[in-house]
Design a protein around this motif. Structure first.
Motif: not given
Length: 498
Positions: A284-300
């Motif tokens: 059961i995943p309890m987290s996910r990674e926050f990287t430039p790829e996973t948060e691309r749209q927020r950064l852009q």
């Protein structure tokens, strides 16, 4: 600009890029002091709960031998028989920049708030008349560009969480819905502005407006705890910013914290560390990674709204590769902050700027500098040889996921695993679950050391064995050269909830 970008990319290839209120009490409550924890600004320290001797501390700092460190038998055992292990990197940085914390924290009701809400009989009242509750806390901090931020966060984040929970002592112990507003102070009367009834006699209010204004959004107790943890991360980041000069706090850190409170686990992640639950063989995943790829749209989107943050040297658009000047006027694939797919656009002069997000996978970087997009610290981080600050693009707020322990029957082999990216870079969820089950089946269910042995085995297998061509895994692939830190927390079994 081209020279600066080339230098930044050179740093990236060389691995130098980072893999990256109320004031809490001055000292941690319950186990904050101990060996291996010199004052902030010291060159090297390890978690206090390891209780390392000076000789053990020297071995822990040896990047050639990379000896695995764990709490020793006969010393203070971690709550819930928690297992922990760590190992230093193979030369990525001078010292181990990971930090860890494991505490049991008492949250005392704030004196200024009498708490008009009645508590259930016997709940939260301790000897001596103190009103409150305890929470269990585990956290990993993966530092980059220095360990200063990770060290401070390991000693203070749980205190900020405690401070944020103090207003909730009565509320969380009362089964009724939380009040919309708290009293102003202890002398305040029982009036709650949000509870004052709105009637048609209150001025010239249209008949159909009364129901609309009287609506109240339902807020759960669980969401209050999530909000307290989120605010605690923000206050922690603010404290690092205030004290970074006086305390010599270098760099920043990813933060992964697990809070057990009133039957639920709250797992908060800001960065690329990860957590999984292994229950009856299920992952059961309890987290996910926050990287430039996973948060691309927020950064852009931020760069689109505030182009001045790009310093006239970066573009918020993403292209499959760098654009050459000779390609001006041609149509090339691109995507912006609102797109998941790709489309074609005519290349203009502005598109020749360096992209905000560049690289792929673990090599993706924000402004060719940092590979994580959430965490604590990094207040002085700038693009190489420029005055462009990167902190506006980095969020200190975690994503919080909740697991209700009371909804399932747990056995002694069910665990929550927390690990820094040094573990997950070379070991996937299925492999971690396999190691957990393999090791636990070789120990008796009531053996308190079994979870420490799991943590050690996870670290050893991810580190690998030193050979002529470096640290190698069992399949002869390259082992993790990063710092590795792992908690293994049992979810069930006799004595785990005492």
């Amino acid at each position: 600009m081209l020279l600066r970008v080339r230098a930044a990319v050179a740093q990236l290839v060389a691995g130098l890029g980072a893999g990256a209120g109320a004031q809490p009490p001055a000292e941690p409550r319950g186990g904050g002091d101990g060996d291996g924890a010199p004052p902030a600004g010291a060159s090297f320290c390890r978690p206090a709960f390891l209780q390392l001797t000076p000789e053990e501390l020297r071995r822990a700092d040896d990047r050639a031998g990379r000896a695995v460190q764990s709490p020793r038998d006969g010393r203070r055992r971690l709550p819930w028989s928690t297992g922990y292990a760590e190992v230093i990197n193979a030369g990525k940085s001078q010292h181990n920049e990971d930090q860890a914390c494991c505490e049991v924290v008492f949250v005392e009701r704030r004196p200024s708030l009498r708490g008009r809400l009645p508590s259930r009989e016997g709940s939260g009242e301790l000897d001596g008349g103190r009103k409150g509750f305890y929470f269990h806390y585990w956290a990993l901090f993966d530092g980059h560009a220095g360990s200063g931020a990770a060290v401070m966060a390991s000693r203070r984040l749980h205190l900020h969480i405690c401070e944020q929970l103090r207003d909730l002592v009565d509320i969380l112990q009362d089964p009724s819905p939380p009040p919309i507003c708290l009293p102003h102070d202890a002398r305040a009367g029982p009036t709650e502005p949000s509870r004052v009834p709105l009637t048609e006699d209150d001025g010239d209010v249209p008949n159909d407006a009364v129901p609309r204004f009287h609506l109240e959004k339902a807020v759960s107790h669980e969401s209050l705890v999530i909000g307290a943890i989120e605010n605690a991360f923000k206050h922690m980041d603010d404290q690092i910013e205030r004290e970074r000069v006086s305390q010599r706090l270098s760099g920043g850190c990813c933060a992964l914290a697990a809070v057990y409170l009133m039957g639920k686990f709250y797992v908060a992640n800001a960065g690329d560390s990860r957590a999984i639950i292994i229950r009856n063989g299920e992952i059961i995943p309890m987290s996910r990674e926050f990287t430039p790829e996973t948060e691309r749209q927020r950064l852009q989107f931020l760069a689109f709204l505030r182009p001045e943050l790009l310093g006239k040297e970066f573009t918020h658009l993403e292209f499959p590769r760098r654009i050459q000047p000779k390609e001006l006027g041609r149509k090339m694939l691109y995507r912006d902050q609102s797109m998941n797919g790709w489309a074609y656009k005519k290349i203009e002069e502005d598109d020749l700027k360096f992209p905000l997000i560049y690289g792929e996978g673990k090599k993706a970087r924000v402004m060719a500098t940092i590979g994580v997009t959430r965490g604590l610290g990094d207040h002085d981080l700038k693009v190489f040889s420029s005055n462009i600050h990167i902190k506006p693009f980095l969020s200190c707020f975690p994503e919080v996921r909740v697991y209700d322990l009371t909804q399932y029957e747990h056995c002694p082999d069910d665990v929550l695993v927390l690990g820094t990216d040094g573990l997950w870079d070379v070991t996937n969820d299925k492999e971690v679950a396999g190691v957990v089950m393999e090791v636990l089946t070789s120990y008796e269910p009531n053996d308190p050391c079994r979870y420490t042995m799991v943590a050690q085995e996870l670290v050893v297998r991810s580190r690998g064995v030193l050979k002529e061509r470096g640290w190698r895994l069992a399949n002869d692939k390259l082992g993790s050269g990063d710092d590795i830190s792992v908690f293994v927390i049992p979810l069930g079994g006799p004595g785990n909830y005492t």
